[in-house]
Design a protein around this motif. Structure first.
Motif, short mmCIF file in Angstrom:
data_model
loop_
_atom_site.label_atom_id
_atom_site.label_comp_id
_atom_site.label_asym_id
_atom_site.label_seq_id
_atom_site.Cartn_x
_atom_site.Cartn_y
_atom_site.Cartn_z
N ILE A 183 19.80 -20.58 -17.83
CA ILE A 183 19.57 -19.24 -18.37
C ILE A 183 18.41 -18.59 -17.62
CG2 ILE A 183 18.77 -17.92 -20.38
CD1 ILE A 183 20.22 -20.03 -22.14
N SER A 184 17.36 -19.35 -17.41
CA SER A 184 16.20 -18.85 -16.68
C SER A 184 16.59 -18.37 -15.28
CB SER A 184 15.14 -19.95 -16.60
OG SER A 184 14.08 -19.56 -15.76
N MET A 185 17.34 -19.19 -14.57
CA MET A 185 17.73 -18.84 -13.21
C MET A 185 18.66 -17.63 -13.18
SD MET A 185 18.07 -22.47 -11.16
CE MET A 185 19.64 -22.84 -11.87
N HIS A 186 19.65 -17.60 -14.08
CA HIS A 186 20.65 -16.52 -14.04
C HIS A 186 20.13 -15.19 -14.57
CE1 HIS A 186 23.91 -19.82 -13.95
NE2 HIS A 186 23.55 -19.48 -12.74
N THR A 187 19.07 -15.23 -15.36
CA THR A 187 18.50 -13.98 -15.88
C THR A 187 17.20 -13.61 -15.19
OG1 THR A 187 17.27 -15.11 -17.65
CG2 THR A 187 19.52 -14.33 -18.18
N ASN A 188 16.77 -14.46 -14.24
CA ASN A 188 15.52 -14.25 -13.53
C ASN A 188 14.36 -14.09 -14.52
OD1 ASN A 188 13.98 -14.07 -11.18
ND2 ASN A 188 14.11 -11.84 -11.14
N THR A 189 14.32 -15.01 -15.48
CA THR A 189 13.32 -15.01 -16.54
C THR A 189 12.67 -16.39 -16.56
OG1 THR A 189 14.76 -13.53 -17.82
CG2 THR A 189 12.96 -14.60 -19.01
N LYS A 190 11.36 -16.43 -16.73
CA LYS A 190 10.68 -17.73 -16.79
C LYS A 190 11.22 -18.56 -17.93
CE LYS A 190 6.40 -16.28 -14.65
NZ LYS A 190 4.95 -16.27 -14.74
N VAL A 191 11.29 -19.87 -17.73
CA VAL A 191 11.79 -20.78 -18.76
C VAL A 191 11.01 -20.60 -20.06
CG1 VAL A 191 12.04 -23.21 -19.43
CG2 VAL A 191 12.69 -22.49 -17.14
N ARG A 192 9.71 -20.45 -19.95
CA ARG A 192 8.88 -20.27 -21.15
C ARG A 192 9.31 -19.04 -21.94
NH1 ARG A 192 5.16 -16.78 -21.81
NH2 ARG A 192 4.82 -16.48 -19.59
N VAL A 193 9.62 -17.95 -21.24
CA VAL A 193 10.03 -16.71 -21.90
C VAL A 193 11.40 -16.89 -22.55
CG1 VAL A 193 10.58 -14.27 -21.53
CG2 VAL A 193 8.60 -15.29 -20.40
N VAL A 194 12.31 -17.57 -21.86
CA VAL A 194 13.63 -17.87 -22.43
C VAL A 194 13.44 -18.72 -23.69
CG1 VAL A 194 15.79 -19.14 -22.08
CG2 VAL A 194 14.88 -17.68 -20.24
N ALA A 195 12.60 -19.73 -23.60
CA ALA A 195 12.35 -20.61 -24.74
C ALA A 195 11.78 -19.84 -25.92
CB ALA A 195 11.40 -21.74 -24.33
#
Length: 110
Positions: A52-64
Motif C-alpha cells: 500500500i505504501s509503495m503503490h500510494t507513495n505514502t510512508k508506511v507509518r502514515v498508511v499504518a
C-alpha cells in the motif's frame, strides 16, 4: 567532539529513538487490523502495508496511522482503502462482502 556537541548528539538520538518506538507501535497495530480484516498471517499483513505504501507513495507509518484510525472510526482515505482491498483480494482470502464493508467506511467529503 566537545561535551556540548556530544550532549546534543545524544539528545537528537533520544528524540529519534522515541519517534521510532511510536512509529513501530502504530505499524504493529495496523498489522493486527490488516491480519484480522484479511484473515492473513502477520508477515502477509506487513507485506500488505508495504505494498500500500509503495503503490500510494505514502510512508508506511502514515498508511499504518490511517488503518489504525479506520479501525477506530470507520474512516479510511479512498486511495488507501482501494489499495487495501486490492492487496487483500490478491491474497484471495478477502471476500467480496468484506470489500463492500470497507467501501461503506469512506472518508467524509470536503
Amino acid at each position: 567532539m566537545s561535551t556540548a556537541a556530544r550532549t546534543r548528539a545524544l539528545e537528537d538520538e533520544i528524540v529519534h529513538l522515541r519517534r521510532a518506538i511510536t512509529s513501530h507501535a502504530v505499524v504493529d497495530q495496523a498489522i493486527g487490523v490488516v491480519l484480522a480484516t484479511g484473515h492473513i498471517e502477520p508477515a502477509e499483513a506487513w507485506d500488505v502495508l508495504r505494498e500500500i505504501s509503495m503503490h500510494t507513495n505514502t510512508k508506511v507509518r502514515v498508511v499504518a496511522e490511517a488503518i489504525v484510525g479506520w479501525a477506530r472510526t470507520g474512516l479510511l482515505p479512498t486511495e488507501i482503502r482501494t489499495e487495501l482491498e486490492q492487496q487483500l483480494c490478491a491474497r484471495q482470502r478477502f471476500t467480496a462482502r468484506e470489500a463492500a464493508r470497507t467501501r461503506e467506511r469512506r472518508e467524509p467529503g470536503p
